[in-house]
Design a protein around this motif. Sequence first.
Motif, short mmCIF file in Angstrom:
data_model
loop_
_atom_site.label_atom_id
_atom_site.label_comp_id
_atom_site.label_asym_id
_atom_site.label_seq_id
_atom_site.Cartn_x
_atom_site.Cartn_y
_atom_site.Cartn_z
N VAL A 1 1.09 0.49 -6.02
CA VAL A 1 0.15 0.62 -4.92
C VAL A 1 -1.19 -0.02 -5.27
O VAL A 1 -1.74 -0.83 -4.49
CB VAL A 1 -0.04 2.10 -4.54
N THR A 2 -1.72 0.31 -6.43
CA THR A 2 -3.02 -0.24 -6.82
C THR A 2 -2.92 -1.74 -7.07
O THR A 2 -3.85 -2.49 -6.72
CB THR A 2 -3.56 0.48 -8.07
N ASP A 3 -1.82 -2.19 -7.65
CA ASP A 3 -1.65 -3.63 -7.88
C ASP A 3 -1.58 -4.39 -6.56
O ASP A 3 -2.16 -5.47 -6.42
CB ASP A 3 -0.38 -3.89 -8.69
N THR A 4 -0.86 -3.83 -5.59
CA THR A 4 -0.75 -4.49 -4.29
C THR A 4 -2.10 -4.53 -3.58
O THR A 4 -2.48 -5.56 -2.99
CB THR A 4 0.27 -3.76 -3.41
N LEU A 5 -2.83 -3.44 -3.65
CA LEU A 5 -4.17 -3.41 -3.05
C LEU A 5 -5.08 -4.44 -3.70
O LEU A 5 -5.83 -5.15 -3.02
CB LEU A 5 -4.77 -2.02 -3.17
N GLY A 6 -5.03 -4.49 -5.05
CA GLY A 6 -5.87 -5.46 -5.76
C GLY A 6 -5.51 -6.88 -5.41
O GLY A 6 -6.39 -7.73 -5.21
N LEU A 7 -4.22 -7.17 -5.30
CA LEU A 7 -3.79 -8.51 -4.93
C LEU A 7 -4.24 -8.85 -3.52
O LEU A 7 -4.71 -9.97 -3.26
CB LEU A 7 -2.26 -8.59 -5.04
N ALA A 8 -4.12 -7.90 -2.60
CA ALA A 8 -4.54 -8.13 -1.23
C ALA A 8 -6.04 -8.39 -1.15
O ALA A 8 -6.50 -9.27 -0.41
CB ALA A 8 -4.15 -6.94 -0.36
N ARG A 9 -6.81 -7.64 -1.93
CA ARG A 9 -8.27 -7.84 -1.92
C ARG A 9 -8.63 -9.22 -2.44
O ARG A 9 -9.44 -9.93 -1.83
CB ARG A 9 -8.94 -6.77 -2.80
N ARG A 10 -8.01 -9.63 -3.54
CA ARG A 10 -8.32 -10.95 -4.12
C ARG A 10 -7.88 -12.09 -3.22
O ARG A 10 -8.47 -13.17 -3.23
CB ARG A 10 -7.67 -11.08 -5.51
N ALA A 11 -6.84 -11.84 -2.43
CA ALA A 11 -6.33 -12.88 -1.53
C ALA A 11 -7.02 -12.87 -0.18
O ALA A 11 -6.66 -13.66 0.70
CB ALA A 11 -4.82 -12.70 -1.33
N GLY A 12 -8.02 -12.01 -0.01
CA GLY A 12 -8.70 -11.93 1.26
C GLY A 12 -7.88 -11.26 2.35
O GLY A 12 -8.17 -11.42 3.54
N GLN A 13 -6.86 -10.49 1.93
CA GLN A 13 -5.99 -9.81 2.88
C GLN A 13 -6.33 -8.34 3.05
O GLN A 13 -5.60 -7.60 3.70
CB GLN A 13 -4.54 -9.93 2.42
N LYS B 1 -2.06 7.29 2.58
CA LYS B 1 -3.08 8.00 1.81
C LYS B 1 -2.59 8.29 0.39
O LYS B 1 -2.56 9.44 -0.04
CB LYS B 1 -3.46 9.30 2.51
N PRO B 2 -2.18 7.27 -0.36
CA PRO B 2 -1.66 7.55 -1.70
C PRO B 2 -2.71 7.76 -2.77
O PRO B 2 -2.40 8.29 -3.84
CB PRO B 2 -0.84 6.29 -1.99
N LEU B 3 -3.96 7.35 -2.53
CA LEU B 3 -5.01 7.41 -3.54
C LEU B 3 -6.18 8.24 -3.06
O LEU B 3 -6.44 8.31 -1.85
CB LEU B 3 -5.51 5.99 -3.87
N ASP B 4 -6.91 8.85 -4.00
CA ASP B 4 -8.13 9.56 -3.61
C ASP B 4 -9.28 8.56 -3.56
O ASP B 4 -9.12 7.37 -3.87
CB ASP B 4 -8.42 10.74 -4.54
N ALA B 5 -10.47 9.04 -3.16
CA ALA B 5 -11.60 8.14 -2.94
C ALA B 5 -12.03 7.41 -4.21
O ALA B 5 -12.40 6.23 -4.16
CB ALA B 5 -12.78 8.92 -2.35
N ALA B 6 -11.95 8.10 -5.35
CA ALA B 6 -12.34 7.46 -6.61
C ALA B 6 -11.34 6.38 -7.00
O ALA B 6 -11.73 5.28 -7.44
CB ALA B 6 -12.46 8.50 -7.71
N GLN B 7 -10.05 6.66 -6.86
CA GLN B 7 -9.02 5.67 -7.19
C GLN B 7 -9.09 4.46 -6.26
O GLN B 7 -8.98 3.31 -6.71
CB GLN B 7 -7.64 6.31 -7.10
N LEU B 8 -9.30 4.72 -4.98
CA LEU B 8 -9.40 3.62 -4.02
C LEU B 8 -10.65 2.80 -4.26
O LEU B 8 -10.64 1.57 -4.16
CB LEU B 8 -9.39 4.20 -2.60
N GLY B 9 -11.75 3.48 -4.60
CA GLY B 9 -12.98 2.77 -4.90
C GLY B 9 -12.86 1.86 -6.10
O GLY B 9 -13.43 0.75 -6.12
N LYS B 10 -12.11 2.29 -7.10
CA LYS B 10 -11.94 1.47 -8.30
C LYS B 10 -11.28 0.14 -7.98
O LYS B 10 -11.62 -0.90 -8.57
CB LYS B 10 -11.10 2.25 -9.32
N VAL B 11 -10.35 0.15 -7.03
CA VAL B 11 -9.68 -1.10 -6.64
C VAL B 11 -10.67 -2.08 -6.03
O VAL B 11 -10.59 -3.29 -6.27
CB VAL B 11 -8.54 -0.81 -5.63
#
Length: 256
Positions: free
Chosen positions: A138-150, A195-205
Amino acid sequence: MRKRRPRRCLLNTTPTNERSSELITADSGFTAELNGDNHIPDSDDVYEEDERGSLRRCLVTRERLAPSSMIRFVVAPDKTVVPDLDARLPGRGIWLSARRDVLETARTRGGFARAARCQVVIPSDLVGLIEAGLLRRVTDTLGLARRAGQAVSGYAKVREWIVAGAAGLVVQASDGSPDECVRLLSGARSLPVVKPLDAAQLGKVFGREHTVHAALRTGALADRLRQDSKRFAGLADVAVLRTPEVSGERVEQADR
């Protein structure tokens, strides 16, 4: 005049009573498992079925499901049962529905050993390993999406994507406010929310201390994140994929 013998259909040579018996056997095994009997269906098609085609059969429930919604396992050379979340490891796979009760049935009633046809070693923290692996995905996919502008984060940006019809998936912190999410989705209540992550985990991404709202564009990354969130929910026995309801506690909305 010579009487002709009836022609035999080559597509259906099994007598009717035998076909009925096979159906009853399969249905009985499935029903017994759902009712909690100490039995795992042992017909050959559960174990010998290859991994071609678009669906896989669950070892316990015998349901045919999409591979992306299931958990694949393989047996390592040292006979250890290994979860294969990417479904890429070599060897014949053992497929289970992504549900905690199904996994416990296979673990405690000899399902893995029978499927592998040998004694196997099952890690004591198997469920924990799978949950941790899914959260990494989940975190890897979110990070990839952020870096790709997605992907974007923050209430205002997410709301802009929703209004523009660009959002395919909304991610809200598990400790975020359901009321706030309802307002965020105004006019787009059918948009899926995970909603798999809490606010701190999501913020870290997203490189922030806390993040409550994020969104992914419609596409493969959004589909992957949604499916992994559903698998995590089934194993963790939590609701991480749902349309929000107006209830629950609030956390500070720090991502505006």
